[in-house]
Design a protein around this motif. Structure first.
Motif, PDB file in Angstrom:
ATOM      1  N   UNK A 105       2.583 -73.298 116.735  1.00  0.00           N
ATOM      2  CA  UNK A 105       3.073 -73.909 117.969  1.00  0.00           C
ATOM      3  C   UNK A 105       4.185 -73.071 118.596  1.00  0.00           C
ATOM      4  N   UNK A 106       4.522 -73.345 119.852  1.00  0.00           N
ATOM      5  CA  UNK A 106       5.595 -72.581 120.505  1.00  0.00           C
ATOM      6  C   UNK A 106       6.874 -72.607 119.685  1.00  0.00           C
ATOM      7  N   UNK A 107       7.482 -71.435 119.562  1.00  0.00           N
ATOM      8  CA  UNK A 107       8.734 -71.326 118.824  1.00  0.00           C
ATOM      9  C   UNK A 107       9.512 -70.136 119.356  1.00  0.00           C
ATOM     10  N   UNK A 108      10.812 -70.185 119.184  1.00  0.00           N
ATOM     11  CA  UNK A 108      11.686 -69.088 119.586  1.00  0.00           C
ATOM     12  C   UNK A 108      11.999 -68.246 118.354  1.00  0.00           C
ATOM     13  N   UNK A 109      11.804 -66.945 118.471  1.00  0.00           N
ATOM     14  CA  UNK A 109      11.983 -66.056 117.329  1.00  0.00           C
ATOM     15  C   UNK A 109      13.374 -65.442 117.316  1.00  0.00           C
ATOM     16  N   UNK A 110      13.745 -64.929 116.172  1.00  0.00           N
ATOM     17  CA  UNK A 110      15.038 -64.251 116.030  1.00  0.00           C
ATOM     18  C   UNK A 110      15.070 -62.940 116.790  1.00  0.00           C
ATOM     19  N   UNK A 111      13.900 -62.405 117.124  1.00  0.00           N
ATOM     20  CA  UNK A 111      13.835 -61.131 117.841  1.00  0.00           C
ATOM     21  C   UNK A 111      13.651 -61.294 119.344  1.00  0.00           C
ATOM     22  N   UNK A 112      13.874 -62.518 119.876  1.00  0.00           N
ATOM     23  CA  UNK A 112      13.997 -62.694 121.318  1.00  0.00           C
ATOM     24  C   UNK A 112      12.765 -63.158 122.071  1.00  0.00           C
ATOM     25  N   UNK A 113      11.737 -63.638 121.358  1.00  0.00           N
ATOM     26  CA  UNK A 113      10.509 -64.093 122.011  1.00  0.00           C
ATOM     27  C   UNK A 113      10.349 -65.602 121.886  1.00  0.00           C
ATOM     28  N   UNK A 114       9.746 -66.214 122.884  1.00  0.00           N
ATOM     29  CA  UNK A 114       9.184 -67.560 122.744  1.00  0.00           C
ATOM     30  C   UNK A 114       7.685 -67.307 122.686  1.00  0.00           C
ATOM     31  N   UNK A 132      12.628 -64.010 125.999  1.00  0.00           N
ATOM     32  CA  UNK A 132      13.668 -64.967 126.400  1.00  0.00           C
ATOM     33  C   UNK A 132      15.072 -64.413 126.185  1.00  0.00           C
ATOM     34  N   UNK A 133      15.171 -63.341 125.386  1.00  0.00           N
ATOM     35  CA  UNK A 133      16.461 -62.680 125.163  1.00  0.00           C
ATOM     36  C   UNK A 133      16.193 -61.210 124.890  1.00  0.00           C
ATOM     37  N   UNK A 134      17.129 -60.374 125.254  1.00  0.00           N
ATOM     38  CA  UNK A 134      17.072 -58.966 124.874  1.00  0.00           C
ATOM     39  C   UNK A 134      17.833 -58.841 123.571  1.00  0.00           C
ATOM     40  N   UNK A 135      17.131 -58.491 122.495  1.00  0.00           N
ATOM     41  CA  UNK A 135      17.731 -58.417 121.171  1.00  0.00           C
ATOM     42  C   UNK A 135      17.506 -57.016 120.604  1.00  0.00           C
ATOM     43  N   UNK A 136      18.568 -56.388 120.181  1.00  0.00           N
ATOM     44  CA  UNK A 136      18.444 -55.086 119.529  1.00  0.00           C
ATOM     45  C   UNK A 136      17.737 -55.287 118.187  1.00  0.00           C
ATOM     46  N   UNK A 137      16.800 -54.433 117.834  1.00  0.00           N
ATOM     47  CA  UNK A 137      16.093 -54.590 116.562  1.00  0.00           C
ATOM     48  C   UNK A 137      17.027 -54.678 115.351  1.00  0.00           C
ATOM     49  N   UNK A 138      18.131 -53.945 115.377  1.00  0.00           N
ATOM     50  CA  UNK A 138      19.075 -53.982 114.259  1.00  0.00           C
ATOM     51  C   UNK A 138      19.690 -55.369 114.079  1.00  0.00           C
ATOM     52  N   UNK A 139      19.762 -56.153 115.157  1.00  0.00           N
ATOM     53  CA  UNK A 139      20.404 -57.464 115.106  1.00  0.00           C
ATOM     54  C   UNK A 139      19.663 -58.452 114.206  1.00  0.00           C
TER      55      UNK A 139
END
Length: 148
Positions: A105-114, A132-139
């Motif tokens: 199901x729809x979910x928000x990921x730690x790497x910035x995607x829904x 949904x967010x710009x997240x640096x891969x290292x983050x």
């Protein structure tokens, strides 16, 4: 759509194999909103392939060959294609209403995607996402490859 360094959008043309390309065309249009660009047939009139588009993404649908199978035939995934859509929750509602089996199901990921994952009638997984967010891969723990 915002940009996200963790999940780039690239130019690629995946080929997804179906037992019945004509039926897949109809279902993918109704459930996911794909638009047919063109199709081509075998001498007997059977649809052998078709190019479809969703937003800026294109996917080639092909009939099975001796070297290709659909998940319906082998009982497992052969690929997972991620496509980006702007209205992710509305897209999910459309797919669910059309009878898509929801694998994730729809979910928000730690790497910035829904994102969500739905399966088509032959069992192919289709992942749809929105940045949904710009997240640096290292983050989120990725290790950046340093070439040269």
């Amino acid at each position: 759509m915002i940009s996200n360094r963790s999940v780039p959008v690239n130019a690629i043309l995946p080929h997804v194999y179906y037992e019945d390309v004509a039926a897949a065309l109809t279902w993918l249009r109704d459930a996911f909103g794909f638009e047919e660009q063109y199709r081509f047939s075998l001498p007997d009139g059977t649809v052998h392939g078709a190019l479809v588009r969703l937003g800026e993404a294109h996917v080639m649908l092909k009939s099975l060959t001796r070297a290709a199978a659909s998940p319906a035939r082998i009982g497992g995934y052969t690929q997972n294609v991620m496509l980006f859509v702007e209205e992710i929750d509305a897209h999910f509602a459309r797919a669910e209403a059309a009878g898509a089996r929801i694998a994730e199901p729809p979910n928000d990921t730690e790497y910035g995607e829904r994102q969500y994952v739905a399966e088509d009638p032959e069992g192919h997984p289709w992942m749809f996402a929105k940045h949904v967010r710009d997240v640096a891969p290292e983050a989120w723990g990725a290790v950046i490859a340093r070439n040269g």
